[in-house]
Design an enzyme around this catalytic site. Sequence first.
Site, PDB file in Angstrom:
ATOM      1  CG  LEU A  40      -1.883  -1.069   1.157  1.00  0.00           C
ATOM      2  CD1 LEU A  40      -2.863  -1.310   2.365  1.00  0.00           C
ATOM      3  CD2 LEU A  40      -2.854  -1.291  -0.052  1.00  0.00           C
ATOM      4  CG  ASP A  65       8.043  -4.674   0.963  1.00  0.00           C
ATOM      5  OD1 ASP A  65       8.652  -5.119   0.313  1.00  0.00           O
ATOM      6  OD2 ASP A  65       7.717  -3.639   1.351  1.00  0.00           O
ATOM      7  CB  SER A 131       8.740   0.039 -18.620  1.00  0.00           C
ATOM      8  OG  SER A 131       8.657   1.239 -19.154  1.00  0.00           O
ATOM      9  CE1 TYR A 155       9.835   1.979 -12.981  1.00  0.00           C
ATOM     10  CE2 TYR A 155       9.792   3.150 -15.327  1.00  0.00           C
ATOM     11  CZ  TYR A 155       9.300   2.046 -14.322  1.00  0.00           C
ATOM     12  OH  TYR A 155       8.067   1.667 -14.908  1.00  0.00           O
ATOM     13  CE  LYS A 159       9.272  -1.570 -14.014  1.00  0.00           C
ATOM     14  NZ  LYS A 159       8.425  -2.461 -13.171  1.00  0.00           N
ATOM     15  NE  ARG A 237       6.663   9.741 -23.924  1.00  0.00           N
ATOM     16  CZ  ARG A 237       7.463  10.671 -24.539  1.00  0.00           C
ATOM     17  NH1 ARG A 237       7.499  10.896 -25.845  1.00  0.00           N
ATOM     18  NH2 ARG A 237       8.303  11.297 -23.746  1.00  0.00           N
TER      19      ARG A 237
HETATM   20  P1  NAD Z   1       1.131   1.617  -9.135  1.00  0.00           P
HETATM   21  O1  NAD Z   1       2.232   2.375  -8.242  1.00  0.00           O
HETATM   22  O2  NAD Z   1      -0.316   2.271  -9.202  1.00  0.00           O
HETATM   23  O3  NAD Z   1       1.094   0.216  -8.587  1.00  0.00           O
HETATM   24  C1  NAD Z   1       2.307  -0.597  -7.703  1.00  0.00           C
HETATM   25  C2  NAD Z   1       1.856  -1.235  -6.529  1.00  0.00           C
HETATM   26  O4  NAD Z   1       2.870  -1.928  -5.874  1.00  0.00           O
HETATM   27  C3  NAD Z   1       1.258  -0.042  -5.899  1.00  0.00           C
HETATM   28  O5  NAD Z   1      -0.181  -0.479  -5.313  1.00  0.00           O
HETATM   29  C4  NAD Z   1       2.218  -0.060  -4.496  1.00  0.00           C
HETATM   30  O6  NAD Z   1       1.636   0.038  -3.290  1.00  0.00           O
HETATM   31  C5  NAD Z   1       2.884  -1.643  -4.761  1.00  0.00           C
HETATM   32  N1  NAD Z   1       4.433  -1.723  -4.265  1.00  0.00           N
HETATM   33  C6  NAD Z   1       5.306  -1.008  -4.535  1.00  0.00           C
HETATM   34  N2  NAD Z   1       6.444  -1.445  -3.908  1.00  0.00           N
HETATM   35  C7  NAD Z   1       6.078  -2.733  -3.181  1.00  0.00           C
HETATM   36  C8  NAD Z   1       6.687  -3.521  -2.441  1.00  0.00           C
HETATM   37  N3  NAD Z   1       7.910  -3.775  -2.311  1.00  0.00           N
HETATM   38  N4  NAD Z   1       5.923  -4.660  -2.009  1.00  0.00           N
HETATM   39  C9  NAD Z   1       4.816  -4.712  -2.507  1.00  0.00           C
HETATM   40  N5  NAD Z   1       3.959  -3.937  -3.079  1.00  0.00           N
HETATM   41  C10 NAD Z   1       4.662  -2.703  -3.347  1.00  0.00           C
HETATM   42  O7  NAD Z   1       2.000   1.622 -10.586  1.00  0.00           O
HETATM   43  P2  NAD Z   1       1.350   1.070 -11.927  1.00  0.00           P
HETATM   44  O8  NAD Z   1       0.953   2.191 -12.722  1.00  0.00           O
HETATM   45  O9  NAD Z   1       0.104   0.285 -11.491  1.00  0.00           O
HETATM   46  O10 NAD Z   1       2.519   0.165 -12.362  1.00  0.00           O
HETATM   47  C11 NAD Z   1       2.407  -1.243 -11.941  1.00  0.00           C
HETATM   48  C12 NAD Z   1       3.673  -1.911 -12.723  1.00  0.00           C
HETATM   49  O11 NAD Z   1       3.865  -1.442 -14.059  1.00  0.00           O
HETATM   50  C13 NAD Z   1       5.040  -1.234 -12.025  1.00  0.00           C
HETATM   51  O12 NAD Z   1       6.259  -2.284 -11.991  1.00  0.00           O
HETATM   52  C14 NAD Z   1       5.407  -0.275 -12.868  1.00  0.00           C
HETATM   53  O13 NAD Z   1       6.843   0.085 -12.900  1.00  0.00           O
HETATM   54  C15 NAD Z   1       5.142  -0.910 -14.480  1.00  0.00           C
HETATM   55  N6  NAD Z   1       4.687   0.173 -15.544  1.00  0.00           N
HETATM   56  C16 NAD Z   1       3.978   1.264 -15.475  1.00  0.00           C
HETATM   57  C17 NAD Z   1       3.788   2.076 -16.416  1.00  0.00           C
HETATM   58  C18 NAD Z   1       2.734   3.337 -16.114  1.00  0.00           C
HETATM   59  O14 NAD Z   1       2.898   4.279 -16.857  1.00  0.00           O
HETATM   60  N7  NAD Z   1       1.855   3.179 -15.106  1.00  0.00           N
HETATM   61  C19 NAD Z   1       4.450   1.905 -17.456  1.00  0.00           C
HETATM   62  C20 NAD Z   1       5.501   0.969 -17.865  1.00  0.00           C
HETATM   63  C21 NAD Z   1       5.600  -0.020 -16.628  1.00  0.00           C
HETATM   64  N1  UDP Z   2       4.101  15.924 -20.675  1.00  0.00           N
HETATM   65  C1  UDP Z   2       3.598  17.384 -20.695  1.00  0.00           C
HETATM   66  N2  UDP Z   2       3.352  17.847 -19.370  1.00  0.00           N
HETATM   67  C2  UDP Z   2       2.968  16.967 -18.316  1.00  0.00           C
HETATM   68  C3  UDP Z   2       3.399  15.595 -18.385  1.00  0.00           C
HETATM   69  C4  UDP Z   2       3.846  15.103 -19.654  1.00  0.00           C
HETATM   70  O1  UDP Z   2       3.750  17.856 -21.721  1.00  0.00           O
HETATM   71  O2  UDP Z   2       2.720  17.419 -17.140  1.00  0.00           O
HETATM   72  C5  UDP Z   2       4.512  15.371 -22.064  1.00  0.00           C
HETATM   73  C6  UDP Z   2       5.787  14.645 -21.857  1.00  0.00           C
HETATM   74  O3  UDP Z   2       6.884  15.568 -22.053  1.00  0.00           O
HETATM   75  C7  UDP Z   2       5.671  13.529 -22.950  1.00  0.00           C
HETATM   76  C8  UDP Z   2       4.202  13.147 -23.068  1.00  0.00           C
HETATM   77  O4  UDP Z   2       3.825  14.267 -22.156  1.00  0.00           O
HETATM   78  O5  UDP Z   2       5.956  13.979 -24.049  1.00  0.00           O
HETATM   79  C9  UDP Z   2       3.961  11.806 -21.910  1.00  0.00           C
HETATM   80  O6  UDP Z   2       4.588  12.183 -20.644  1.00  0.00           O
HETATM   81  P1  UDP Z   2       4.311  11.108 -19.625  1.00  0.00           P
HETATM   82  O7  UDP Z   2       5.157  11.436 -18.581  1.00  0.00           O
HETATM   83  O8  UDP Z   2       2.907  10.854 -19.398  1.00  0.00           O
HETATM   84  O9  UDP Z   2       4.950   9.692 -20.203  1.00  0.00           O
HETATM   85  P2  UDP Z   2       6.490   9.094 -20.544  1.00  0.00           P
HETATM   86  O10 UDP Z   2       7.048  10.464 -20.768  1.00  0.00           O
HETATM   87  O11 UDP Z   2       7.163   8.514 -19.176  1.00  0.00           O
HETATM   88  O12 UDP Z   2       6.357   8.176 -21.769  1.00  0.00           O
END
Ligand code: NAD
Ligand code: UDP
Length: 343
Positions: A40, A65, A131, A155, A159, A237
């Site tokens: 959480l 965790d 990602s 970050y 990954k 994007r």
């Molecule tokens: P989120 O932060 O909403 O969800 C991640 C969840 O993991 C949270 O509920 C957090 O409490 C939990 N968490 C974090 N560390 C933990 C730990 N050590 N133990 C147990 N729980 C833990 O993020 P999301 O957007 O749902 O992303 C999910 C996954 O997808 C992540 O690994 C993120 O890196 C990856 N991802 C997300 C995006 C995006 O844009 N949202 C893009 C590419 C990859």
């Molecule tokens: N972006 C923006 N204003 C914001 C957030 C994002 O102009 O407040 C732009 C950012 O520069 C990128 C696109 O929106 O070109 C997507 O950004 P986001 O952070 O959502 O995704 P990522 O860059 O991680 O792919």
Amino acid sequence: MKLNPSKDFLLVTGGCGYIGSHTTVVLQKAGFQVLILDNLKNSKPKVLSRIQEITGQRPEFVEGDIRDAKGLEALFQKYRVSACLHFAGLKAVGESVEQPLNYYENNVQGSLQLFKAMKEAGVKRLVFSSSATVYGQPKSLPLSESASRQAENPYGQTKLMIEHILEDLCRSDLDWSVMSLRYFNPVGAHPSGMIGEDPLGIPNNLMPYISQVAVGRRKKLQVFGNDYPTSDGTGIRDYIHVMDLAEGHLAALRAAFESTGFQALNLGTGKAASVLELVQAFEQASGVKIDYEIVQRRPGDIAECWADPRLAREKLNWSCQRGLIEMCADSWNWQQKNPQGYD
Ligand code: NAD
Ligand code: UDP
């Protein structure tokens, strides 16, 4: 081992978060029993009752965790788990630059503990949240899975490191089956508006920022640069509806039971949209004018990035069904019904 929808649990780490909660809904609707493990740190327990309202079933929940080896051991002893979908992780690029040790510890060390506990319990099917950030600065577009990988921040490094660990693991033991899903830009929400993206503090990402402007929580959007070599100068994007993404996980899970080894797959639409195109689509979907100003580029941003989605289509028999307007309409529906998120 067979994938048995009714009896075994699917362990969903990070299942209270944005993507994990939507995937839980899709898994439950497909008849699976879901066990969520989440600390959480970036989510609220209220999401569990929201999931229950949508699916009629409350997921089993363990607050814990992934770095806690003893906790994981107890969990695998208590529950019969057939596979794991691993979402848990920290995901803010800027924060990872400021706190690299936290990111490596949480994401890499946590994943190692999880994989060790899975191995110990004989659970060798995994769907991992990777990602598109693992590609770094694209050398050519669209990005296919064979493109070179080069993370540009801590970050992204986490990954990439986890992908390497999983590749080695699959080489060492041919029973493992791992789907590493490289997400492009997940946006949108469940069409009910019951669950959605609820970032803590000021949103880093574009869509939640736009929807918070629309609902009156923020004054205006800052567009980070209009001098990129793109059609309108703003960043491009590949936005993917979170429900398409969630359905991609179900397809990947099924595929993980039909094959072994490490497989990386892009989950994206293959369609490119600029910042201003997303703003326009949101205005069209919501009927609300989005105030914006052009400001400096955000350091570290790439100009454009979109997926070649063909391999996922071929391997998973899955492709995106929802377009930009639906993504914006569902984000807006969630934001309107929950102006302060889950609070
Ligand atoms: P989120 O932060 O909403 O969800 C991640 C969840 O993991 C949270 O509920 C957090 O409490 C939990 N968490 C974090 N560390 C933990 C730990 N050590 N133990 C147990 N729980 C833990 O993020 P999301 O957007 O749902 O992303 C999910 C996954 O997808 C992540 O690994 C993120 O890196 C990856 N991802 C997300 C995006 C995006 O844009 N949202 C893009 C590419 C990859
Ligand atoms: N972006 C923006 N204003 C914001 C957030 C994002 O102009 O407040 C732009 C950012 O520069 C990128 C696109 O929106 O070109 C997507 O950004 P986001 O952070 O959502 O995704 P990522 O860059 O991680 O792919």
